[in-house]
Scaffold this motif. Structure first.
Motif, PDB file in Angstrom:
ATOM      1  N   HIS A  23       0.806  -1.220   0.000  1.00  0.00           N
ATOM      2  CA  HIS A  23       0.000   0.000   0.000  1.00  0.00           C
ATOM      3  C   HIS A  23       0.839   1.270   0.000  1.00  0.00           C
ATOM      4  CE1 HIS A  23      -4.015  -1.697   0.132  1.00  0.00           C
ATOM      5  NE2 HIS A  23      -3.497  -2.671   0.859  1.00  0.00           N
ATOM      6  N   SER A  25       3.077   1.812  -2.235  1.00  0.00           N
ATOM      7  CA  SER A  25       3.205   2.170  -3.652  1.00  0.00           C
ATOM      8  C   SER A  25       1.986   1.777  -4.486  1.00  0.00           C
ATOM      9  CB  SER A  25       4.451   1.498  -4.248  1.00  0.00           C
ATOM     10  OG  SER A  25       4.334   0.087  -4.187  1.00  0.00           O
ATOM     11  N   LEU A  27      -0.791   3.154  -5.134  1.00  0.00           N
ATOM     12  CA  LEU A  27      -1.420   4.199  -5.947  1.00  0.00           C
ATOM     13  C   LEU A  27      -0.451   4.873  -6.914  1.00  0.00           C
ATOM     14  CD1 LEU A  27      -3.650   5.952  -3.232  1.00  0.00           C
ATOM     15  CD2 LEU A  27      -4.099   3.882  -4.574  1.00  0.00           C
ATOM     16  N   ASN A  28       0.827   4.552  -6.814  1.00  0.00           N
ATOM     17  CA  ASN A  28       1.833   5.258  -7.613  1.00  0.00           C
ATOM     18  C   ASN A  28       1.661   4.993  -9.108  1.00  0.00           C
ATOM     19  OD1 ASN A  28       4.113   6.796  -8.256  1.00  0.00           O
ATOM     20  ND2 ASN A  28       5.491   5.061  -7.980  1.00  0.00           N
ATOM     21  N   HIS A  31      -1.805   6.046 -10.652  1.00  0.00           N
ATOM     22  CA  HIS A  31      -2.209   7.425 -10.364  1.00  0.00           C
ATOM     23  C   HIS A  31      -2.996   8.057 -11.511  1.00  0.00           C
ATOM     24  CE1 HIS A  31      -1.309  11.777 -10.901  1.00  0.00           C
ATOM     25  NE2 HIS A  31      -1.755  11.845  -9.668  1.00  0.00           N
ATOM     26  N   SER A  63      -2.904  13.763  -2.820  1.00  0.00           N
ATOM     27  CA  SER A  63      -1.959  13.750  -1.694  1.00  0.00           C
ATOM     28  C   SER A  63      -2.674  13.439  -0.389  1.00  0.00           C
ATOM     29  CB  SER A  63      -1.239  15.099  -1.587  1.00  0.00           C
ATOM     30  OG  SER A  63      -0.406  15.325  -2.697  1.00  0.00           O
ATOM     31  N   THR A  66      -3.500   9.761  -0.414  1.00  0.00           N
ATOM     32  CA  THR A  66      -2.266   9.022  -0.164  1.00  0.00           C
ATOM     33  C   THR A  66      -1.876   9.095   1.304  1.00  0.00           C
ATOM     34  OG1 THR A  66      -1.475   9.465  -2.407  1.00  0.00           O
ATOM     35  CG2 THR A  66       0.167   8.824  -0.785  1.00  0.00           C
ATOM     36  N   ARG A 120      -8.541   3.533   2.480  1.00  0.00           N
ATOM     37  CA  ARG A 120      -7.086   3.645   2.641  1.00  0.00           C
ATOM     38  C   ARG A 120      -6.710   3.865   4.106  1.00  0.00           C
ATOM     39  NH1 ARG A 120      -2.477   3.637  -0.165  1.00  0.00           N
ATOM     40  NH2 ARG A 120      -0.857   5.176   0.272  1.00  0.00           N
ATOM     41  N   TYR A 289       5.978   6.932  -2.950  1.00  0.00           N
ATOM     42  CA  TYR A 289       4.615   7.375  -3.254  1.00  0.00           C
ATOM     43  C   TYR A 289       4.530   8.040  -4.631  1.00  0.00           C
ATOM     44  CZ  TYR A 289       3.251   7.028   1.747  1.00  0.00           C
ATOM     45  OH  TYR A 289       2.968   6.614   3.028  1.00  0.00           O
ATOM     46  N   TYR A 290       5.530   8.890  -4.930  1.00  0.00           N
ATOM     47  CA  TYR A 290       5.390   9.827  -6.056  1.00  0.00           C
ATOM     48  C   TYR A 290       6.527   9.740  -7.077  1.00  0.00           C
ATOM     49  CZ  TYR A 290       2.458  12.001  -2.430  1.00  0.00           C
ATOM     50  OH  TYR A 290       1.543  12.249  -1.437  1.00  0.00           O
ATOM     51  N   GLY A 410       4.239  12.728   3.433  1.00  0.00           N
ATOM     52  CA  GLY A 410       3.368  12.356   2.316  1.00  0.00           C
ATOM     53  C   GLY A 410       2.465  13.478   1.852  1.00  0.00           C
TER      54      GLY A 410
END
Length: 450
Positions: A23, A25, A27-28, A31, A63, A66, A120, A289-290, A410
């Motif tokens: 979790h 990564s 959503l990376n 996205h 964001s 996340t 989430r 994450y990004y 984050g």
């Protein structure tokens, strides 16, 4: 050494850590399609199925979604001390999987940002609880001579979770498939719960509850021992400085408040707290994450670099299994931290001046430096320096602060990057690397304090 059953117990016990990595990564890679930013979506959901093909979000909203993972993580960490003491290590791991299973299922069927946030947050609560419990469970079922190396498996499971999610995300990043990334997590947690009935409880926890016969049965299942070892039962010996059986039950209920006010454990508490805070100030989770958004302007195919980052994360965790015993915890932390500071500065330079080779190589060095020491060592340190009756409260405090810093990193990373870069409309300015200088300075200050 471990029996075959013991090895399976280790694999079972680290699945919540795997879910934590999943979790981080999840959503990376998805996205763009998830937030309606894919070129084929024109900013709006399409398709005629029962679920929308995407949920419109800008960078700020994304964001928040996340970062809600870290809010749940904090709640899960705060629950850990009570659940560890009341329901045991195995029971706490079952709670962790139940939360992740329900949260991931809710995200899979989400039709709005609100449902994504709730799901989430539940996943974060499960991960926060699991990441507290797994290192303790591993340390209590591992033979003493390999305890440090077994403790590293917690971080290795996190890395594999990140890697597999990134790999799946590359294939499933499509309007009709991105929800499969989330449903896969729910299915894994359901399997983990189903297998739990065949797993033993921690022998240390059983003995702390005066359940010696059950503890002995657990040891016989977990470890392969000589006849002499079975007679002396050395794997349950806690050392001369441990409380005897009469005192152990009262000491096992040490609370967070008691630990904070205790002068006896103040020094080791500060060590554990600083080690965990350093992890997040490094900015590692912001990169995970990004990474696609970070590299999009300077790297032609950021998705492949992101996947490469996770591969490096896994590969460089393996040496830690041996180095953590050979070099020691503190030396490994120092070497890892120096590599993190230098590589953060180089990442910023490479992005600011659009030097693709420098930016790509530096971010890989950054992840490698983190993985070899700063990633696994803090978890091992907590179980090393904490007596059994203190470890639950110690983990709760240290991991809770870890989640708090994780949350702020984050939620502010993308807005801070955009502000420092000179954002114009939806376009990031030409100094997108400045944010890494901020993290380098903050991390260096924390490192010097440690």
């Amino acid at each position: 050494s471990f029996t075959q059953y013991g090895s399976l117990a280790v694999v079972w016990s680290v699945l919540p850590s795997f879910q934590y990595g999943w979790h981080i990564s999840a959503l990376n890679m998805i996205h763009d399609v998830m937030t309606c930013h894919d070129e084929s979506q024109n900013g709006k959901p399409n398709g005629t199925g029962p679920l929308p093909s995407c949920i419109p979000m800008n960078n700020t909203v994304f964001s928040v979604v996340t970062a809600s993972f870290t809010v749940g993580g904090l709640v899960g960490s705060l629950m850990a001390g009570h659940l560890l003491s009341q329901y045991g290590r195995k029971g706490a791991l079952k709670f962790s999987s139940g939360l992740v299973a329900s949260g991931a299922a809710l995200m899979t069927g989400a039709t709005s940002v609100t449902l994504l946030l709730i799901g989430r947050t539940l996943c974060g609560a499960g991960a926060g609880l699991g990441i507290c419990v797994v290192p303790i469970f591993l340390s209590e079922i591992a033979p003493l001579r390999i305890r440090g190396g077994i403790g590293v498996l917690n971080q290795l499971a996190i890395c594999f979770g990140i890697l597999i999610t990134q790999a799946l995300g590359m294939y499933l990043a499509a309007p009709s498939r991105w929800r499969l990334v989330l449903s896969g997590s729910s299915l894994l947690s359901i399997v983990h719960l189903a297998v739990a009935s065949w797993m033993v409880e921690s022998p240390v926890w059983l003995k702390s509850r005066s359940r010696e016969p059950e503890a002995k049965i657990a040891i016989q299942k977990l470890w392969r021992m000589s006849h002499a070892a079975e007679i002396s039962d050395p794997l349950l010996e806690q050392g001369d400085d441990e409380p005897d059986a009469d005192d152990r039950e009262s000491l096992s209920s040490l609370t967070v408040r008691d630990l904070i006010s205790s002068k006896e454990y103040r020094q080791i508490l500060l060590v554990a707290v600083f080690a965990m805070i350093m992890q997040q100030i490094s900015g590692i989770n912001a990169v995970l994450y990004y990474s696609n958004q970070i590299l999009a302007r300077v790297v032609p195919n950021p998705a492949y670099v992101s996947l490469g980052i996770t591969v490096v994360n896994v590969v460089m965790t393996f040496p830690a299994i041996h180095l953590i015993e050979k070099l020691g915890r503190r030396r490994l932390m120092i070497i890892s931290s120096l590599g993190v500071v230098v590589s953060l500065l180089l990442v910023g330079f490479g992005i600011d001046f659009e030097v693709i080779s420098v930016a790509s190589l530096a971010i890989i060095i950054f992840v490698a430096s983190f993985a070899v020491g700063l990633g696994p060592t803090p978890y091992v340190i907590i179980t090393d320096i904490s007596p059994p009756h203190v470890v639950g409260a110690m983990s709760t405090i240290a991991l809770s602060l870890n989640w708090i810093v994780n949350f702020f990193v984050g939620i502010i990373f993308l807005p801070l990057r955009d502000a420092l870069a000179g954002e114009v409309g939806d376009e990031v300015g030409h100094k997108g690397g400045r944010v890494f200088y901020v993290f380098a300075v903050a991390f260096f200050i924390a490192f010097m304090s440690f």
